[in-house]
Design an enzyme around this catalytic site. Structure first.
Site, short mmCIF file in Angstrom:
data_model
loop_
_atom_site.label_atom_id
_atom_site.label_comp_id
_atom_site.label_asym_id
_atom_site.label_seq_id
_atom_site.Cartn_x
_atom_site.Cartn_y
_atom_site.Cartn_z
CG ASP A 132 3.05 35.88 44.89
OD1 ASP A 132 3.40 35.13 43.95
OD2 ASP A 132 3.87 36.43 45.65
CG HIS A 133 4.46 32.34 46.87
ND1 HIS A 133 4.80 33.42 46.11
CD2 HIS A 133 5.62 31.64 47.09
CE1 HIS A 133 6.12 33.41 45.88
NE2 HIS A 133 6.63 32.35 46.45
#
Lengths: 136, 136, 136, 136, 136, 136
Positions: free
Chosen positions: D80-81
């Protein structure tokens, strides 16, 4: 030349998850918030798959109106706005998990759908959790 | 080490369901409101599954741009904003049910997609009705 | 202390877009593929918003069962599996665009819903096209 | 009596598609806009299917809380990210296509999920593009 | 007698959130994982609302084909598969938050849509986060 | 120059609809299946809109991480996996309809969100039923 037809249905019900032979502590450790004795509930979404051969005249595997009526009568009206733990023999000895509910729904549909069809059921308890039965 | 890639498409079309050799009464008894001789229509949603081996250099099973263009040219532009009964040889002798339309789409894609791939088509006529072809 | 309640509905219909006083060429230039004289069709999705004051005893703005029945009787059964151009006086002199259909639906609901409510209608013709009426 | 349980997850990441041994021109010809050296990104949606036998006491194939935590720890927090090209050994020598990312996710889950289960992963890069691994 | 027409669009882009005049620590404290200097990305979903009076002849507020082409040319092709931080003057001095991106999109559409229309933009960065501009 | 930011949340709960001062017959006549004394339940989907002015430095109306945490703490953890009738003072004297629950959620958020913001809540009980509060 086998084809599948899928029809969706839905119902809303209350339940809790617990095993009567366990202590409340063990139930809460295993089932977490789902063991709340006051119940919680879900919008169940149902996907019924019927598999077989097309009728060459009608171009239909099964009349979708018939399939819709079967799902309405045997699943939606049976479970909708009910409490799975308190109102169903099926969950007297086994918790109404998504898995067990999916199998109960499959068994109910299997008895009313013609034996020439294969049947599969996909059931979602929340938009992120599903069960599917049977699988190869 | 087989993998699947799925690409969605969509088109809007008019149709009616009827069997020319039947009376209007019988057509209405079997097909219900779908037999309206003035036609009705749907937003068809399409899901094309291509199955095979990844190319180890590109990391692709099939170039998704290519797959998108094939779906656009051979399915979307062919069926979009058309009348399935009046404008297609394919539905002269068999009603444009979701099942028959799904098979017609499969056959069109099968002729343009490389033989090394397996292909499956899932077609929805409404958000609650689907067909899938082929199935094991 | 005003609140809104929203109920969804849906129906499937065929239509074409054209202005009778125009040539076919002009109709095709303005309406594109939507001018196909053989018709095409859509799954229309409807969102009816009712605005007013809550009844303090029932905790309801309007009985959602009542609202659902009104939408079924006055909109879904009226338009479902029909041809908007051939079967409705409302579209004899004005094309059944999403905008015009949205206003026709609003006017039908406005006559049957109690005057104490404000009403709004949102109508989608495809998952990417909507109309909403009225707006401030 | 095998059943499947499906749990969804999601993460947001940046990537680009290119093969280092190719010229920029060839990368752009094959990968189109996806070859932009400044990166672009996606909201990846993940569907993990676990297949096996139900525990007759709990009525569960696998504790969904456990499955959720595994997906969070081993997939969502991992990707994530992040930038798939710059921050992962897995994509040093092979482009982060949906197909390759799907296989990497499968392999990560396969090492942490009990061997008694079969596992499948479905990954969407956009609402219209998916990969699924493995398939029969 | 004002009505609204809504058209959806989408594009995929990479970005990061940071304020150049702040330290990296402060950027990470305020923006969390979004401050990753390697970028991450999203599938942006766009909803453009145009408000005004219907043309009584065409039954249209605005030709939806025209609106679609405007969104494609001025928004989708402008932002799709780009890096918001590296490739746009608009985000040189202000971070590409959903809010700022929503206003930039509004301003671009406002200059090309006829002044007789009111315009609103709703932009989602993930299925759970949205911005809307302007609001009363 | 006001803008809105919207953040979604969700929780699952059990409830029944009934007015204690009414007979069971009257409750069933008004509330239908929702009056089942064994409870039923729903997956509630929540949409919180916050309206105000953007901070010119951060480009944010409100930190979405902060808004997410407020929704998690004050709404999701408060209601999730609970029985609305048995476990909440708020529904002792008024039935937990979608409308009343929407207002309770609004009031809880209004006390924790800065007064400089306007706040709106949209709550769905099923995918076809919603409430929204407040409205103009």
């Amino acid at each position: 030349m086998r084809i599948a037809v899928i029809r969706k249905g839905h119902f809303n019900a209350a339940h809790q998850l617990y095993v009567p032979s366990w202590t409340r502590e063990k139930n809460e450790r295993i089932f977490g918030k789902c063991a709340n004795p006051n119940f919680h509930g879900h919008n169940y979404e149902l996907e019924v798959t019927v598999i077989g051969e097309i009728d060459p005249v009608t171009g239909m595997l099964i009349n979708l109106k018939t399939l819709k009526d079967i799902i309405t009568e045997h699943i939606e009206e049976y479970f909708d706005h009910k409490n799975l733990n308190l109102e169903f023999e099926e969950f007297k000895d086994s918790p109404p998990t998504t898995e067990n509910l999916c199998i109960v729904i499959y068994n109910r549909l299997r008895t009313v759908l013609d034996e020439k069809y294969d049947v599969k059921v996909r059931l979602s308890e929340t938009p992120r959790n599903f069960a599917e039965y049977p699988v190869n």
